[in-house]
Enzyme design. Sequence first.
Site, PDB file in Angstrom:
ATOM      1  N   CYS A 170      20.647  32.459  34.317  1.00  0.00           N
ATOM      2  CA  CYS A 170      20.938  33.379  34.979  1.00  0.00           C
ATOM      3  C   CYS A 170      20.875  34.557  34.924  1.00  0.00           C
ATOM      4  O   CYS A 170      20.677  35.533  36.293  1.00  0.00           O
ATOM      5  CB  CYS A 170      22.787  33.283  34.832  1.00  0.00           C
ATOM      6  SG  CYS A 170      23.319  31.701  35.271  1.00  0.00           S
TER       7      CYS A 170
HETATM    8  C1  UGA Z   1      25.835  33.916  31.601  1.00  0.00           C
HETATM    9  C2  UGA Z   1      27.430  35.018  32.378  1.00  0.00           C
HETATM   10  O1  UGA Z   1      27.924  35.078  30.648  1.00  0.00           O
HETATM   11  C3  UGA Z   1      28.616  34.012  32.882  1.00  0.00           C
HETATM   12  O2  UGA Z   1      29.167  34.779  33.389  1.00  0.00           O
HETATM   13  C4  UGA Z   1      27.463  33.674  34.174  1.00  0.00           C
HETATM   14  O3  UGA Z   1      28.252  33.109  35.681  1.00  0.00           O
HETATM   15  C5  UGA Z   1      26.385  32.878  34.443  1.00  0.00           C
HETATM   16  O4  UGA Z   1      25.388  33.678  33.466  1.00  0.00           O
HETATM   17  C6  UGA Z   1      25.996  32.683  35.652  1.00  0.00           C
HETATM   18  O5  UGA Z   1      25.492  33.608  36.455  1.00  0.00           O
HETATM   19  O6  UGA Z   1      25.933  32.020  35.599  1.00  0.00           O
HETATM   20  P1  UGA Z   1      25.070  31.605  30.601  1.00  0.00           P
HETATM   21  O7  UGA Z   1      23.878  32.594  31.679  1.00  0.00           O
HETATM   22  O8  UGA Z   1      25.620  30.266  30.800  1.00  0.00           O
HETATM   23  O9  UGA Z   1      26.547  32.960  31.455  1.00  0.00           O
HETATM   24  O10 UGA Z   1      25.116  32.009  28.997  1.00  0.00           O
HETATM   25  P2  UGA Z   1      25.799  33.568  27.969  1.00  0.00           P
HETATM   26  O11 UGA Z   1      26.852  32.827  27.525  1.00  0.00           O
HETATM   27  O12 UGA Z   1      26.294  33.939  28.873  1.00  0.00           O
HETATM   28  O13 UGA Z   1      23.741  33.641  26.840  1.00  0.00           O
HETATM   29  C7  UGA Z   1      23.356  34.692  28.130  1.00  0.00           C
HETATM   30  C8  UGA Z   1      22.108  34.538  26.809  1.00  0.00           C
HETATM   31  O14 UGA Z   1      22.417  35.976  26.831  1.00  0.00           O
HETATM   32  C9  UGA Z   1      21.711  33.196  25.974  1.00  0.00           C
HETATM   33  O15 UGA Z   1      20.876  33.496  25.403  1.00  0.00           O
HETATM   34  C10 UGA Z   1      22.339  34.053  24.930  1.00  0.00           C
HETATM   35  O16 UGA Z   1      21.807  33.764  23.657  1.00  0.00           O
HETATM   36  C11 UGA Z   1      22.441  35.934  24.833  1.00  0.00           C
HETATM   37  N1  UGA Z   1      23.319  36.216  24.600  1.00  0.00           N
HETATM   38  C12 UGA Z   1      24.551  36.230  25.249  1.00  0.00           C
HETATM   39  C13 UGA Z   1      23.023  37.589  22.960  1.00  0.00           C
HETATM   40  O17 UGA Z   1      21.763  37.451  22.303  1.00  0.00           O
HETATM   41  N2  UGA Z   1      23.913  37.985  22.878  1.00  0.00           N
HETATM   42  C14 UGA Z   1      25.195  37.835  22.990  1.00  0.00           C
HETATM   43  O18 UGA Z   1      25.994  38.883  22.602  1.00  0.00           O
HETATM   44  C15 UGA Z   1      25.397  37.228  23.911  1.00  0.00           C
END
Ligand code: UGA
Length: 423
Positions: free
Chosen positions: A263
């Site tokens: 995403c």
């Molecule tokens: C993301 C959004 O959080 C959702 O709200 C959205 O619906 C979704 O995309 C989408 O567009 O369908 P997702 O990609 O499943 O969800 O996962 P996240 O938990 O957001 O993490 C994304 C990435 O960011 C991961 O690689 C995670 O390791 C990284 N991350 C997350 C960080 O490096 N630091 C953080 O503080 C949080």
Amino acid sequence: MRISVVGGGYVGLVTSTCLAKLGHSVILIEVDEHKVDAINSGIPFIYEEGLRELLSAHIGKNIIASTSYRDLSSSDFTLICVGTPSLPDGRADLSIIEAASFSIGQCLIDKEGYHVVAVKSTVPPGTTQNLIMPKILSQSGKHENEIGFVMNPEFLREGLAVQDFMKPDRIVIGSSDERAGDTVQSAYCGIDAPILRTGLTAAEMIKYASNAFLASKISFSNEIGNVCKKLGIDVYEVLRGVGMDHRISPHFFNAGLGFGGSCFPKDVSALIRLAEDMDEDPILLRSVVEVNERQPMRIVELLLRRFRDLSGKRVAILGLAFKNDTDDVRESRAIPVIRELLRRGASVVAYDPKAVLSMRNVVPDIEYCEGASQALTDADACLVLTEWPEFGQLDKEFELMRSRVIIDGRRVLSCENVEGICW
Ligand code: UGA
């Protein structure tokens, strides 16, 4: 309500199953026969916390998967949940959604009474109005007062998707008219969340802007982290203090290797292209991507400070999924790290609790292990690339290494003598 869902990927499958839990009768339409067979036997083809139990409780009762659009017209409304992947130039590829709209339109030719089509897929502003609506109306031969259109973006995080569906921060319903919006809103009856009603294009933009903001927050935390590391300051302590300001919030401040997944990278790129198409210069968003692309190389640079030459060194990788609680490796930060290690002649041995199979398809030529201990045995160095909580329990296992060089890219380890990527 009788709801048809088009597209049985992550979003479609979770949405269908959760709508069934809310008591609706759901038909899930998916072109891939293997996925349909798996779903109908109660087995999700993805790993998602709580999904298997929920699916097997409802499959054959009030949810059924099919490769055929045949029964779509007997539903009250249709949710479009197909993919909008990135084209090579970063723009969203709308060909799948266009094909789905064509099929939906065809199915609605003989429909008697009002029908609503709601879009859950992430689409650039204007897509529902200018592509989906005309396609469905022209194929079905219906008038705008016979089919209502809604944009209802999803905010599901992989690994937490069922929980996010059942307890969302908000439900956004953008609609072409009030009746269409009301129909979709009534499907969420039973979920306690604020509902925001908007126009179609605002709802489309809310999704892009939300993901772009969250991605910016991560790149911001990484940039602050990189500076903090040079100054000998703990970035996690700093961001805890920053996040206590209610205008900022403490969430999504985990500095580290950066964001991956299906995403954020795709949606930020699409928003950049959208801005450029409007003759805007999205300097902030471009920097968000640039910080994110540099971050994986930083962990390799830290390794190069310990061993000037990586050739012949055995490097254990803990974590391959783009984040914990998923087997998804799309845009995982582990991919550029592993490729760089291989380019520098290192031998890579990797372990992940769920994502070994998926990573094998992307990087087949490394050694995969069934446990962390196996990966660490005789390793010259260890890089932690995914925030799996089980890595936090590791301690004695590191004694199996040939030399104790451990770099944590996710602030997940709790043992001594560990260097952090930006702390
Ligand atoms: C993301 C959004 O959080 C959702 O709200 C959205 O619906 C979704 O995309 C989408 O567009 O369908 P997702 O990609 O499943 O969800 O996962 P996240 O938990 O957001 O993490 C994304 C990435 O960011 C991961 O690689 C995670 O390791 C990284 N991350 C997350 C960080 O490096 N630091 C953080 O503080 C949080």
